[in-house]
Design an enzyme around this catalytic site. Structure first.
Site, PDB file in Angstrom:
ATOM      1  N   HIS A 121      -7.494  -2.770   0.159  1.00 15.67           N
ATOM      2  CA  HIS A 121      -8.233  -2.659   1.421  1.00 15.67           C
ATOM      3  C   HIS A 121      -8.514  -1.187   1.749  1.00 15.67           C
ATOM      4  O   HIS A 121      -9.627  -0.824   2.149  1.00 15.67           O
ATOM      5  CB  HIS A 121      -7.404  -3.222   2.588  1.00 15.67           C
ATOM      6  CG  HIS A 121      -7.079  -4.681   2.505  1.00 15.67           C
ATOM      7  ND1 HIS A 121      -5.812  -5.165   2.699  1.00 15.67           N
ATOM      8  CD2 HIS A 121      -7.857  -5.766   2.268  1.00 15.67           C
ATOM      9  CE1 HIS A 121      -5.822  -6.495   2.599  1.00 15.67           C
ATOM     10  NE2 HIS A 121      -7.050  -6.877   2.325  1.00 15.67           N
TER      11      HIS A 121
ATOM     12  N   ARG B 170     -13.087  -8.741  -5.737  1.00 13.22           N
ATOM     13  CA  ARG B 170     -12.205  -8.508  -6.877  1.00 13.22           C
ATOM     14  C   ARG B 170     -12.593  -9.387  -8.061  1.00 13.22           C
ATOM     15  O   ARG B 170     -12.846  -8.911  -9.149  1.00 13.22           O
ATOM     16  CB  ARG B 170     -10.747  -8.824  -6.493  1.00 13.22           C
ATOM     17  CG  ARG B 170     -10.118  -7.856  -5.516  1.00 13.22           C
ATOM     18  CD  ARG B 170      -8.841  -8.401  -4.938  1.00 13.22           C
ATOM     19  NE  ARG B 170      -9.093  -9.709  -4.308  1.00 13.22           N
ATOM     20  CZ  ARG B 170      -8.207 -10.397  -3.616  1.00 13.22           C
ATOM     21  NH1 ARG B 170      -6.994  -9.940  -3.470  1.00 13.22           N
ATOM     22  NH2 ARG B 170      -8.526 -11.556  -3.063  1.00 13.22           N
TER      23      ARG B 170
ATOM     24  N   SER C  41      -2.694  -9.210  -0.213  1.00 13.02           N
ATOM     25  CA  SER C  41      -1.628  -9.129   0.790  1.00 13.02           C
ATOM     26  C   SER C  41      -0.537 -10.145   0.462  1.00 13.02           C
ATOM     27  O   SER C  41       0.656  -9.854   0.601  1.00 13.02           O
ATOM     28  CB  SER C  41      -2.173  -9.420   2.187  1.00 13.02           C
ATOM     29  OG  SER C  41      -3.085  -8.445   2.567  1.00 13.02           O
TER      30      SER C  41
END
Ligand code: PNS
Length: 175
Positions: A32, A105, A143
């Site tokens: 991020h 991604r 995350s």
């Protein structure tokens, strides 16, 4: 004699002003942070928009997630961090923006992001979604994987910004 281009491009229509970078950021990862830093070079202003979703269980509260992102972006004067609930397009309009940026991604990301971008386009055709490819070194990061590593005592160095490593570890000590 001056040569005129056959196609005239109205450069004034290209406005690289405020971009909104939305997400859960539970917590912010180096992936991020990389997108934020690169966006801050391309756009005049980046608003990082942290989703407040009471239906989704998160490790950090929305206020904590905002604080963690602020902590790592203090040196970036054109980055602002806010939280939002409700529709993303409403937040974008309220903040005088017309651009959403998302990091990409993998192919799996693409399918999910493509669906969201089309839904947002359906809801407000004046808003554009742009995609920035992740840096190769962060392409495996998420995350959820960071939380899993931290929960089982693995090293999260290099996965999240150094400044927030103690905050993430502390959270797991309390859990
Ligand atoms: O980091 P995430 O969890 O992939 O981020 C998802 C996010 C916040 C971008 C998305 O859930 C969102 O935009 N939520 C707000 C609700 C909304 O506008 N939904 C319509 C688009 S599908």
């Amino acid at each position: 004699m001056e040569i005129q281009p056959s196609v005239s491009i109205n450069l004034r229509r290209i406005k690289m002003n405020t971009v909104v970078y939305p997400g859960s950021f539970d917590p912010i990862t180096n992936g991020h942070f990389d997108i934020i830093k690169r966006s801050a070079k391309v756009f005049n202003k980046v608003i990082v928009a942290v989703l407040v979703n009471p239906d989704k269980k998160s490790l950090f509260t929305p206020e904590e997630r905002v604080e963690l992102i602020r902590k790592v972006t203090t040196e970036y004067p054109n980055v602002e961090v806010l939280s939002f609930s409700g529709l993303l397009i409403d937040f974008v309009n309220r903040n005088d923006s017309k651009i959403i940026i998302k990091g990409l991604r993998t192919i799996t990301d693409f399918e999910y992001e493509f669906q969201m971008a089309l839904m947002n386009k359906q809801l407000d055709s004046t808003i554009e979604t742009v995609f920035m490819m992740t840096s190769a070194k962060n392409s495996f990061l998420s995350s959820s994987s960071v939380k899993q590593v931290a929960a089982f005592g693995g090293s999260i160095r290099g996965l999240v910004p150094d400044k927030i490593i103690p905050d993430v570890l502390e959270k797991f000590r309390k859990e």
